[in-house]
Structures are given as structure tokens and as C-alpha cells.
Design an enzyme around this catalytic site. Structure first.
Site, PDB file in Angstrom:
ATOM      1  N   SER A   8       0.830  -1.202   0.000  1.00  0.00           N
ATOM      2  CA  SER A   8       0.000   0.000   0.000  1.00  0.00           C
ATOM      3  C   SER A   8       0.863   1.250   0.000  1.00  0.00           C
ATOM      4  CB  SER A   8      -0.917   0.011   1.220  1.00  0.00           C
ATOM      5  OG  SER A   8      -1.577   1.255   1.322  1.00  0.00           O
ATOM      6  N   HIS A  31      -1.248  -1.231  -4.224  1.00  0.00           N
ATOM      7  CA  HIS A  31      -2.531  -0.848  -3.632  1.00  0.00           C
ATOM      8  C   HIS A  31      -2.564   0.657  -3.418  1.00  0.00           C
ATOM      9  CE1 HIS A  31      -6.243  -1.835  -1.451  1.00  0.00           C
ATOM     10  NE2 HIS A  31      -5.898  -0.894  -0.594  1.00  0.00           N
ATOM     11  N   ASP A  33      -4.869   3.794  -2.000  1.00  0.00           N
ATOM     12  CA  ASP A  33      -6.021   4.220  -1.211  1.00  0.00           C
ATOM     13  C   ASP A  33      -6.445   5.631  -1.608  1.00  0.00           C
ATOM     14  OD1 ASP A  33      -6.457   1.989   0.608  1.00  0.00           O
ATOM     15  OD2 ASP A  33      -4.499   2.493   1.427  1.00  0.00           O
ATOM     16  N   MET A  35      -8.950   8.505  -0.565  1.00  0.00           N
ATOM     17  CA  MET A  35      -9.797   8.934   0.550  1.00  0.00           C
ATOM     18  C   MET A  35     -10.233  10.381   0.335  1.00  0.00           C
ATOM     19  SD  MET A  35      -7.628   7.409   3.759  1.00  0.00           S
ATOM     20  CE  MET A  35      -6.706   5.883   3.632  1.00  0.00           C
ATOM     21  N   HIS A  64      -8.471   1.351  -4.108  1.00  0.00           N
ATOM     22  CA  HIS A  64      -9.425   1.174  -3.015  1.00  0.00           C
ATOM     23  C   HIS A  64     -10.080   2.518  -2.756  1.00  0.00           C
ATOM     24  CE1 HIS A  64     -10.054  -0.003   1.525  1.00  0.00           C
ATOM     25  NE2 HIS A  64     -11.188   0.193   0.869  1.00  0.00           N
ATOM     26  N   MET A  66     -12.212   4.833  -0.843  1.00  0.00           N
ATOM     27  CA  MET A  66     -12.852   5.115   0.436  1.00  0.00           C
ATOM     28  C   MET A  66     -13.459   6.510   0.330  1.00  0.00           C
ATOM     29  SD  MET A  66     -10.139   3.416   3.108  1.00  0.00           S
ATOM     30  CE  MET A  66      -8.706   3.409   2.016  1.00  0.00           C
ATOM     31  N   MET A 135     -11.993  -5.433   5.284  1.00  0.00           N
ATOM     32  CA  MET A 135     -11.148  -4.550   6.073  1.00  0.00           C
ATOM     33  C   MET A 135     -10.878  -5.190   7.427  1.00  0.00           C
ATOM     34  SD  MET A 135     -10.378  -1.908   4.268  1.00  0.00           S
ATOM     35  CE  MET A 135      -9.615  -0.949   5.598  1.00  0.00           C
ATOM     36  N   GLY A 143      -1.211   1.911   9.406  1.00  0.00           N
ATOM     37  CA  GLY A 143      -0.497   1.657  10.651  1.00  0.00           C
ATOM     38  C   GLY A 143      -1.346   1.215  11.812  1.00  0.00           C
ATOM     39  N   ASP A 173      -7.133  -6.041   4.187  1.00  0.00           N
ATOM     40  CA  ASP A 173      -6.428  -4.765   4.229  1.00  0.00           C
ATOM     41  C   ASP A 173      -6.478  -4.227   5.652  1.00  0.00           C
ATOM     42  OD1 ASP A 173      -5.388  -2.239   3.891  1.00  0.00           O
ATOM     43  OD2 ASP A 173      -6.895  -1.560   2.469  1.00  0.00           O
TER      44      ASP A 173
END
Length: 226
Positions: A8, A31, A33, A35, A64, A66, A135, A143, A173
Site C-alpha cells: 500500500s 494498492h 487508497d 480517501m 481502493h 474510500m 477490512m 499503521g 487490508d
């Protein structure tokens, strides 16, 4: 279907994304993310950066989303270069239509579930998907500590796929590390998103191989036991 490792870039240096992608050249996926600071309380990157990253690496991008209104935005990420696009069912108004639009544009379509969202209500639409993302932390930040309570959901999802004879990937994930990856592989997961475990390692590529080896060993042991 084989074990796949997807580092990621949420844990990478955003000022050096092309170099950070090259640092995990033996990964199966990269990957990414996305957001929006609405669906989750964090803001990352969007279409222009995804488009640039797709041109800078040969590793396929696993997006991904979000974000709110993924029905509107998901197809655009395929056009930007994503090979896989995941939407959250909690934010999607028309998940089957969105999945079909993603597939029609040439990418694999995936549906993500937050830790508290059960898989069972979506059993009838599994055939419209290529992957389920479970998830194993609350979405929004990298983290975080792995949530063991999500492991039974991985197993139940695998049982549903077997029940219907479906060859879908199960991706996890959140908190994936050398300490957690084996139990998830044993439960039926085969695609693993790893952020800080990979990018905090002295040799990210070596960590990708270590995680792959652990998952493959656990999956083989589980298969032999069955």
C-alpha cells in the site's frame, strides 16, 4: 488462484511515488487508497495522481475507493489506469450497476466491507464481483492494529464462495504483517494489502517475498488439513 501481495502506497513517501513503486517491483499489485475526507476522516490522492502513477509503473494498480458516491467516480479510475477498482458497499447506492460498469471498462470489480459490515446480506451479488475486500482495521488510516474479530468473516466469505462455486479473490487490508498474515491465509484470504510492514522494512522487496512465503505456507497447510 495463488497468493498475491499488494503493498500500500499509503505508507510510502508521497513525494517519491514512482521510486516507491519501483522499490516493490516484485509485488503482484500496487494498492492505492483514495480517501475523500468524507467517507473516512482522511484525505489522500485522486484521479490525476493515479493517472500519473499508472504511467510510472508496470505493476498493476489496485484502487481502493474510500469515498462518497463511488457509483459516480469508480469508472473514471479505470480510465485513469487502474486494473482493479474496489468500492465500499456502505457508500454505494447501486453496487451491481457500479460493478458492471467497472468490469465493462476492463478492470476487476471489488466490493469492500468495513469490519462491522457482514458479508451475508450480499451473498446474491457475489457473482457480479471479482474480489471481496475485507477490512481488518477501520478504514481511513495506515499503521493500525489488526482486528482479530475479522478473521471469522474471512472464513465465512470463503464458505460462501465455495457454496456457489465462485472463483473470487478475498483481499484483506489492515494490519497485515508477518505476525498476522498466516491466520488470514488459513481462513481463506489470498490477496494481502501490506503498508507499513513493507515500506518500513529495510528491503521492501524482500519483505514482499517473506509475506508471500508465509501466506503460501499457511494456505498449503490449511488445504492439506482439509
Amino acid at each position: 488462484m495463488g497468493i498475491q501481495i499488494a503493498p500500500s502506497i499509503l505508507s510510502a513517501d508521497f513525494a517519491r511515488l514512482a521510486d516507491e513503486a519501483a522499490a516493490v517491483s516484485n509485488a503482484d499489485w500496487l494498492h492505492v487508497d483514495v480517501m475523500d475526507n468524507h467517507f473516512v476522516p482522511n484525505l489522500t490522492l485522486g484521479l490525476p495522481i493515479v493517472e500519473s502513477l499508472a504511467k510510472a509503473t508496470d505493476t498493476p494498480l489496485d484502487l481502493h475507493l474510500m469515498i462518497e458516491d463511488p457509483d459516480r467516480w469508480a469508472p473514471g479510475y479505470v480510465e485513469a489506469g487502474a486494473s482493479s477498482v474496489t468500492f465500499h458497499v456502505e457508500a454505494c447506492r447501486a453496487p451491481i450497476r457500479t460493478a458492471r460498469e467497472i468490469r465493462a471498462k476492463g478492470a476487476r470489480a471489488a466490493m469492500a466491507l468495513k469490519p462491522a459490515t457482514p458479508i451475508e446480506p450480499y451473498e446474491d451479488m457475489l457473482s457480479e464481483l471479482d474480489m471481496i475486500l475485507i477490512m481488518t482495521v477501520e478504514p481511513g488510516f495506515g499503521g493500525q492494529k489488526f482486528l482479530d474479530v475479522c478473521v471469522p468473516k474471512i472464513r465465512r466469505t470463503k464458505e460462501l464462495l465455495v457454496k456457489h462455486g465462485l472463483d473470487l479473490w478475498i483481499e484483506i487490508d489492515g494490519g497485515v504483517s508477518v505476525e498476522t498474515i498466516e491466520r488470514c491465509a488459513e481462513a481463506g484470504a489470498d490477496v494481502f494489502v501490506a503498508g507499513s510492514a513493507v515500506y518500513a522494512a529495510d528491503d521492501p522487496n524482500a519483505m514482499v517475498e517473506k509475506l508471500r512465503g508465509l501466506a503460501e505456507g499457511a494456505a498449503e497447510s490449511e488445504g492439506a488439513a482439509e
